[in-house]
Design an enzyme around this catalytic site. Structure first.
Site, PDB file in Angstrom:
ATOM      1  NE  ARG A  13      -9.322  -4.115 -20.027  1.00 19.75           N
ATOM      2  CZ  ARG A  13     -10.357  -4.615 -20.687  1.00 19.75           C
ATOM      3  NH1 ARG A  13     -10.724  -5.851 -20.474  1.00 19.75           N
ATOM      4  NH2 ARG A  13     -11.023  -3.874 -21.546  1.00 19.75           N
ATOM      5  CG  ASP A  37     -11.577  -0.517 -21.586  1.00 17.08           C
ATOM      6  OD1 ASP A  37     -12.794  -0.711 -21.709  1.00 17.08           O
ATOM      7  OD2 ASP A  37     -10.736  -1.427 -21.503  1.00 17.08           O
ATOM      8  N   PRO A  65       0.823  -1.221   0.000  1.00 13.71           N
ATOM      9  CG  PRO A  65      -0.092  -1.112   2.133  1.00 13.71           C
ATOM     10  CD  PRO A  65       0.677  -2.004   1.220  1.00 13.71           C
ATOM     11  CD  GLU A  73       1.102  -5.852  11.626  1.00 13.30           C
ATOM     12  OE1 GLU A  73       1.151  -4.648  11.314  1.00 13.30           O
ATOM     13  OE2 GLU A  73       0.065  -6.404  12.033  1.00 13.30           O
TER      14      GLU A  73
HETATM   15  N1  SAM Z   1       1.294  -2.757   7.566  1.00 11.20           N
HETATM   16  C1  SAM Z   1       1.276  -2.527   6.151  1.00 11.20           C
HETATM   17  C2  SAM Z   1       1.127  -1.038   5.895  1.00 11.20           C
HETATM   18  O1  SAM Z   1       0.326  -0.405   6.590  1.00 11.20           O
HETATM   19  O2  SAM Z   1       1.758  -0.507   4.959  1.00 11.20           O
HETATM   20  C3  SAM Z   1       0.132  -3.257   5.465  1.00 11.20           C
HETATM   21  C4  SAM Z   1       0.325  -4.738   5.399  1.00 11.20           C
HETATM   22  S1  SAM Z   1      -0.987  -5.554   4.540  1.00 11.20           S
HETATM   23  C5  SAM Z   1      -2.028  -6.059   5.849  1.00 11.20           C
HETATM   24  C6  SAM Z   1      -0.243  -7.048   4.011  1.00 11.20           C
HETATM   25  C7  SAM Z   1       0.162  -7.078   2.546  1.00 11.20           C
HETATM   26  O3  SAM Z   1      -0.960  -6.859   1.725  1.00 11.20           O
HETATM   27  C8  SAM Z   1       1.188  -6.068   2.109  1.00 11.20           C
HETATM   28  O4  SAM Z   1       2.494  -6.474   2.426  1.00 11.20           O
HETATM   29  C9  SAM Z   1       0.947  -5.990   0.615  1.00 11.20           C
HETATM   30  O5  SAM Z   1       1.636  -7.022  -0.063  1.00 11.20           O
HETATM   31  C10 SAM Z   1      -0.547  -6.235   0.512  1.00 11.20           C
HETATM   32  N2  SAM Z   1      -1.341  -5.013   0.341  1.00 11.20           N
HETATM   33  C11 SAM Z   1      -2.221  -4.500   1.210  1.00 11.20           C
HETATM   34  N3  SAM Z   1      -2.807  -3.398   0.737  1.00 11.20           N
HETATM   35  C12 SAM Z   1      -2.282  -3.193  -0.492  1.00 11.20           C
HETATM   36  C13 SAM Z   1      -2.470  -2.197  -1.484  1.00 11.20           C
HETATM   37  N4  SAM Z   1      -3.311  -1.174  -1.315  1.00 11.20           N
HETATM   38  N5  SAM Z   1      -1.761  -2.303  -2.637  1.00 11.20           N
HETATM   39  C14 SAM Z   1      -0.903  -3.316  -2.825  1.00 11.20           C
HETATM   40  N6  SAM Z   1      -0.671  -4.284  -1.908  1.00 11.20           N
HETATM   41  C15 SAM Z   1      -1.345  -4.214  -0.758  1.00 11.20           C
END
Ligand code: SAM
Length: 253
Positions: free
Chosen positions: A154, A169, A89, A116
């Site tokens: 795509r 699109d 994220p 995490e």
């Molecule tokens: N503690 C982290 C943070 O707040 O940045 C979030 C960890 S999340 C619960 C676990 C995993 O989900 C991440 O390591 C990532 O691979 C994936 N993930 C969660 N949200 C995402 C997003 N918006 N975009 C891409 N990957 C995401």
């Protein structure tokens, strides 16, 4: 184009890849999407991929070594990738422009985190970039990785049968798509716009352009600054918005 997805849930990812456009493109040899179980790169009997965080605190952190071994394995057996993307994220937002960039590569590896998150050294030394699917957190990188595969695939020639449909699109030209209708023409009194059943193709084309421009003005006016409009669409924009505003939209195609 080749994708490798590294995850602790290979069956979850595989299930979504086994049907639809991606599966058909893979059958035709246009795409090669492989899913790899991160646990198979753990070295202990319990196939451990996570551990407690240094410094304490809640949750578990994904260990770096399985990712390092997975990346080495893929390089040896699938070839050197053009990009190793850590789903996060905190990464760069996945936009249409990012999808276009990735669709120009031959081989992309996608690393899925859980818990995490992933030990920071994976981001520093294994990944070449980080991508986010939006400003929210989901529980794992699997759905984000699949979103990347879908959005990028795509744009790979031949994956979508009719290239014209990709061109129309939303976001391709920073213009939202027009509304779509199919049969029946009358759904309990809700009628399809008359023009669409008129058979007048010039009128239909103009109606669609007008609807797309209007939608973009109403829902995503921020896109208009970068829209790539043809002469007719610029006229429509001017008509709907007034000349001053229309000039701010992108150049014609
Ligand atoms: N503690 C982290 C943070 O707040 O940045 C979030 C960890 S999340 C619960 C676990 C995993 O989900 C991440 O390591 C990532 O691979 C994936 N993930 C969660 N949200 C995402 C997003 N918006 N975009 C891409 N990957 C995401």
């Amino acid at each position: 184009m080749k994708f490798d997805i590294v995850t602790i849930f290979p069956r979850m990812v595989g299930a979504l890849l086994s049907e639809g456009l991606i599966a058909r493109a893979a059958e035709r040899g246009i795409l090669d999407v492989a899913v790899h179980d991160l646990r198979s790169f753990a070295r202990d009997r319990r196939r451990t991929v996570d551990d407690v965080p240094y410094g304490g605190g809640p949750g578990m952190v994904m260990k770096p070594e399985p990712f390092v071994r997975a990346a080495r394995h893929l390089r040896r057996h699938r070839g050197a990738p053009d990009a190793v993307v850590l789903m996060s994220p905190q990464g760069a937002p996945l936009t249409h422009a990012e999808a276009v960039r990735l669709s120009g590569l031959n081989h992309v590896v996608l690393l899925c985190g859980r818990y995490e998150g992933v030990d920071e050294r994976v981001r520093e030394h294994v990944a070449t970039e980080e991508l986010s699917i939006g400003d929210y957190v989901v529980s794992g990188g699997e759905l984000p990785a699949l979103v990347v595969v879908e959005a990028v695939a795509r744009l790979v020639p031949g994956v979508v049968g009719d290239a014209e449909s990709v061109r129309a699109d939303s976001f391709t030209r920073n213009l939202l798509d027009w509304p779509h209708y199919t049969r029946p023409a009358d759904l309990d009194g809700c009628r399809v716009p008359e023009v669409l059943v008129s058979g007048n193709h010039a009128e239909i084309r103009r109606w669609r352009k007008r609807a797309a421009v209007r939608r973009t003005i109403e829902r995503r006016p921020d896109l208009l600054r970068h829209s790539v409009l043809d002469e007719e669409e610029r006229e429509i924009l001017q008509d709907l918005q007034g000349p001053g505003q229309a000039r701010k939209a992108g150049a014609g195609i």
